[in-house]
Design an enzyme around this catalytic site. Structure first.
Site, short mmCIF file in Angstrom:
data_model
loop_
_atom_site.label_atom_id
_atom_site.label_comp_id
_atom_site.label_asym_id
_atom_site.label_seq_id
_atom_site.Cartn_x
_atom_site.Cartn_y
_atom_site.Cartn_z
N TRP A 48 5.44 -2.20 8.67
CA TRP A 48 4.08 -2.04 8.13
C TRP A 48 4.11 -2.17 6.62
O TRP A 48 3.21 -2.75 6.00
CB TRP A 48 3.52 -0.67 8.54
CG TRP A 48 2.16 -0.38 7.96
CD1 TRP A 48 0.95 -0.68 8.50
CD2 TRP A 48 1.87 0.25 6.69
NE1 TRP A 48 -0.06 -0.28 7.68
CE2 TRP A 48 0.47 0.30 6.55
CE3 TRP A 48 2.66 0.79 5.69
CZ2 TRP A 48 -0.15 0.85 5.45
CZ3 TRP A 48 2.03 1.34 4.58
CH2 TRP A 48 0.64 1.37 4.48
N HIS A 49 5.18 -1.62 6.00
CA HIS A 49 5.26 -1.65 4.55
C HIS A 49 5.44 -3.06 4.01
O HIS A 49 4.96 -3.38 2.93
CB HIS A 49 6.39 -0.74 4.05
CG HIS A 49 6.03 0.70 4.10
ND1 HIS A 49 6.17 1.46 5.24
CD2 HIS A 49 5.48 1.52 3.16
CE1 HIS A 49 5.74 2.69 4.99
NE2 HIS A 49 5.32 2.75 3.74
N GLY A 50 6.18 -3.88 4.72
CA GLY A 50 6.36 -5.24 4.20
C GLY A 50 7.19 -6.09 5.14
O GLY A 50 7.98 -5.58 5.93
N PHE A 62 1.15 -3.58 0.05
CA PHE A 62 1.22 -3.39 1.49
C PHE A 62 -0.16 -3.57 2.12
O PHE A 62 -0.32 -3.49 3.29
CB PHE A 62 1.79 -2.01 1.82
CG PHE A 62 3.11 -1.75 1.12
CD1 PHE A 62 4.06 -2.76 1.05
CD2 PHE A 62 3.39 -0.54 0.54
CE1 PHE A 62 5.26 -2.55 0.39
CE2 PHE A 62 4.59 -0.31 -0.11
CZ PHE A 62 5.53 -1.32 -0.18
#
Lengths: 480, 312
Positions: free
Chosen positions: A320-322, A480
């Site tokens: 989800w962050h990257g 993000f």
């Protein structure tokens, strides 16, 4: 538009004063207009993506509520639209690159063109917020919103649009339907939160970034000790950057009478990793808990199943962050920490006492994982870890006896003043947070003595002006 | 109303604290960073009329730091940081308006000499220059774009506050013997050595703005009318600066100088940009000569100028 920019300094009072002056029936429109302007300050055309998902989710919400038979299909359509947009913009190139590498390994000549597009700002935040709406409607815990404008505002509400907190419809939607009058105490409380957030972002996070960025950009040039210091500094940089943003967002919203959820609660005072995740990015961790971990079975399944679920949730949280393997490893590490703590807890006495040792151990584990989060690649992260563990012993001796080493490797080119300032800021932050949030007697002194309170405001303001960095890069979590 | 009163009171307190800081800090900062910009420019304009000389030096920060007038024959350094051709033109006009007799002018010439129009010193310059000067700075609609406003605000805050805090604290505890100094003849002396300066960065571009090209020729014309001998001087550069520009960019700047030399017989182009006798130890950073480098260069410049004058 950045919260720490001159534009926002003009934007916020103008739209807030307008908000209170307008009759209640126009306020949603005013806030929506403000949110559009705020978002369009980045890449204007990307507002169309927001409109697209808003329309789909708005219709899906109503259809889920109306039809019993097809409610699941509409939920799937809504989730597919949100995840589809997220996947296309965020993960297409990542997937393509990895398929290409895999193809090379097995001798398959695969090639997909890389997309040269900028990731829409805050995409992961507003798609997750939109999904929480349709899921809650599907579960029957939230009524479908009939007012398209109010629903659009729920997704686009500017204080939390680009970096959260990722809100739940039950919290925000009812507040958007209520008239909020100007209440001095609430407005002052919101402004105080904005001031505190700006201090964390501009004074602490941005000054730490000036130390961390060059070290992590070329770790080969620096010693093991420098890398350790940069990692500790990064832990506070990302905390102050993100929690500073959340504080400003909550403060702006509070001024207008809309209360957003708390996103951070002194995370580095956690005595365990599970406690850390109850204190760090609370809106995201509860999102994953409610919409992924519990539907997968939560704690009600076998131990092995729980471990698997934990690892899966944290890997997805990392993604989800990257779209980078560094984030996957970061998520996986946290999953491993939690599984390990569960395994240890089952065999031994539960580690409930929150001693200083537990806090330090948790902090060190979190910092170790931050290396992967901050490094440009997994190779860089492994290099940094090797250097930290293999070289720091000899560096420690140099640190004591070699002044040139101290100047070059700790003060980074003779800037001892800045280094000491950074350490003082971190220590000061922890002391202030402890006194203000953990000791109610200390907080009461400020409530009772206005002179002291005003001195505190003035000190914060002066610190922002004199020590803050103006024109620094955007907030870390914007990517993000 | 009470809230409004509180906001006004807090703003007043905050403004007072910042005002007090600026007043108190100025003394402390001077001990570390030398004279501030306003003091430098004010002194420069005052002495430009008081001190006798017949050669005036105009130019950017490179000439301001890199040419020591005491080592030339009867010279005064009237250059300043960020100055560019429009400022050079109005400075010469200022001197002529005050009946100053000028025989020679040394014009600092850089790869970036036509690339910007600087307004950073206008609040001071407007007190000395013709009203026409500010006509080039009419507020454009583009200046009101949020991004531009943000940058202007950030630059102002950084220069006024953020960058002054460390020297304020350091100056509070003592004087820096190596702080920059401004001599009576307008030379801004800086003592650092580029090799110790850490990151060596060059930010400027080699664009040619029409407005600056126009002022370049206006300046030459003004000199020509007043029988002032002109020396267009490109000061020594570090490899960092030299490599920052492409061959085509450097050629273009050189060709502008060469073209001007064909138009004006009393214009001489002296190019030291790639002079190998200047090492990194002669510079205080990637672009500017330090005190010893300036002395070395000024002696060399004096010899070369004298040769040209004798030849004539």
């Amino acid at each position: 538009m950045l919260f720490n920019s001159f534009s926002f300094f003009i934007f916020f009072p103008v739209f807030t004063i307008g908000y209170f002056l307008l009759p209640f029936r126009y306020r949603w429109l005013w806030l929506l207009l403000a949110s559009c302007i705020f978002y369009m300050a980045f890449v204007p055309v990307y507002i169309l993506i927001l409109f697209f998902t808003i329309i789909i989710d708005y219709i899906a919400g109503i259809m889920i509520e109306k039809t019993l038979k097809h409610k699941r299909s509409f939920l799937i359509i809504s989730i597919a639209a949100n995840v589809g947009v997220l996947s296309f913009f965020k993960y297409f190139n990542f997937l393509s690159q990895n398929l290409h590498s895999l193809g090379e390994l097995i001798g398959w000549n695969y090639s997909l063109p890389a997309l040269s597009i900028i990731l829409p700002i805050g995409l992961s935040f507003h798609t997750f917020q939109a999904m929480s709406y349709t899921i809650e409607v599907y579960r029957g815990k939230q009524k479908a919103e009939r007012h398209l404008g109010i629903y659009a505002l729920y997704v686009m509400y500017y204080p939390q649009l680009v970096a959260g907190p990722i809100e739940r419809p039950q919290n925000v939607l009812p507040q958007l339907h209520i008239k909020h009058n100007f209440e001095t105490a609430r407005v002052v409380s919101g402004l105080r939160l904005i001031l505190w957030g700006l201090f964390k972002k501009m004074v602490i996070a941005d000054n730490l970034a000036a130390y961390v960025n060059p070290v992590y950009s070329s770790p080969q040039r620096y010693s093991g000790i420098t890398l350790i210091i940069a990692t500790f500094f990064f832990a506070y940089q990302i905390y102050c950057d993100f929690s500073g943003y959340s504080d400003i967002a909550r403060g702006c919203s509070r001024v207008m009478g809309i209360e957003l959820m708390k996103n951070f609660d002194r995370p580095y005072a956690s005595g365990s990793i599970s406690e850390f995740w109850k204190r760090w990015h609370i809106s995201l961790s509860t999102w994953f808990r409610d919409y992924l971990y519990i539907p997968l079975g939560g704690n009600r399944v076998s131990a092995m199943h729980v471990y698997f679920n934990l690892l899966l949730v944290f890997i997805i949280s990392g993604l989800w962050h990257g779209a980078n393997w560094t984030f996957v490893v970061w998520g996986l590490l946290h999953g491993v920490y939690l599984v390990t703590s569960l395994l240890l807890r089952r065999k031994e006495k539960p580690l409930v006492s929150k001693s200083l040792v537990n806090i330090i151990t948790t902090f060190l584990l979190v910092c170790f994982a931050w290396i992967f989060f901050r490094a440009d690649s997994v190779t860089d992260a492994v290099f940094i870890i090797k250097k930290i563990f293999l070289q720091s012993g000899s560096d420690a001796a140099k640190l004591l006896h070699d002044a040139a080493f101290r100047i070059n490797m700790v003060y980074l080119n003779a800037d001892r003043f800045r280094f000491i300032l950074l350490v003082e800021l971190i220590v000061g932050l922890e002391i202030i947070q402890y006194l203000l949030f953990a000791r109610s007697d200390f907080k009461n002194i400020f409530v009772r003595k206005p002179a002291l309170r005003w001195a505190g405001y003035t000190a914060l303001f002066a610190a922002i002006i004199l020590l803050g960095r103006f024109g620094s890069d955007s907030f870390i979590y914007f990517q993000f | 109303m009470l809230f409004l009163k509180k906001i006004i009171l807090f703003s007043a307190i905050a403004a007072f604290v910042l005002w007090a800081y600026l007043q108190f800090a100025a003394v402390s900062i001077e001990k570390v960073k030398g004279p501030d910009t306003r003091t430098q420019i004010t002194q420069s304009f005052e002495n430009a009329l008081l001190i006798p000389y017949n050669t005036v030096i105009v130019g950017s920060s490179k000439a301001y730091r890199g040419i020591e007038p005491d080592l030339l024959d009867s010279a005064y350094n009237f250059a300043h940081d960020n100055d560019i051709f429009n400022q050079h033109y109005y400075k010469l006009q200022y001197l002529l308006r005050h009946k100053k007799r000028i025989d020679n002018i040394i014009i600092g010439y850089d790869y970036f000499s036509f690339s910007y129009i600087s307004s950073s010193r206008n609040s001071i310059y407007k007190n000395y220059f013709d009203d026409d000067y500010l006509k080039d700075y009419q507020l454009a609609l583009a200046d009101l774009r949020p991004g531009r406003l943000d940058k202007t605000f950030n630059d102002f805050m950084t220069i006024t506050f953020t960058n002054t805090f460390k020297p304020f604290i350091t100056g509070f505890f003592g004087k820096d013997a190596n702080r920059p100094q401004l001599t009576a003849k307008g030379h801004y002396k800086r003592f650092g050595i580029a090799a110790d300066a850490g990151a060596l960065l060059v930010h400027d571009s080699a664009n040619v703005l029409a407005v600056q090209l126009n002022y370049f020729y206006k300046l030459l014309q003004l000199c020509n009318i007043n029988n002032i001998r002109m020396f267009l001087v490109m000061l020594p550069t570090t490899a960092f600066e030299n490599n920052h520009y492409t061959g085509a960019e450097k050629q273009r700047i050189d060709s502008i100088a060469a073209d001007a030399c064909t138009r004006y017989t009393d214009l001489h182009y002296l190019r030291y940009a790639t002079d190998s006798s200047f090492a990194l130890t002669d510079f205080e950073d990637a672009m500017h000569l330090n005190v010893s480098g300036a002395a070395k260069f000024s002696r060399r410049l004096k010899d070369d100028i004298n040769k040209i004058i004798l030849k004539k």
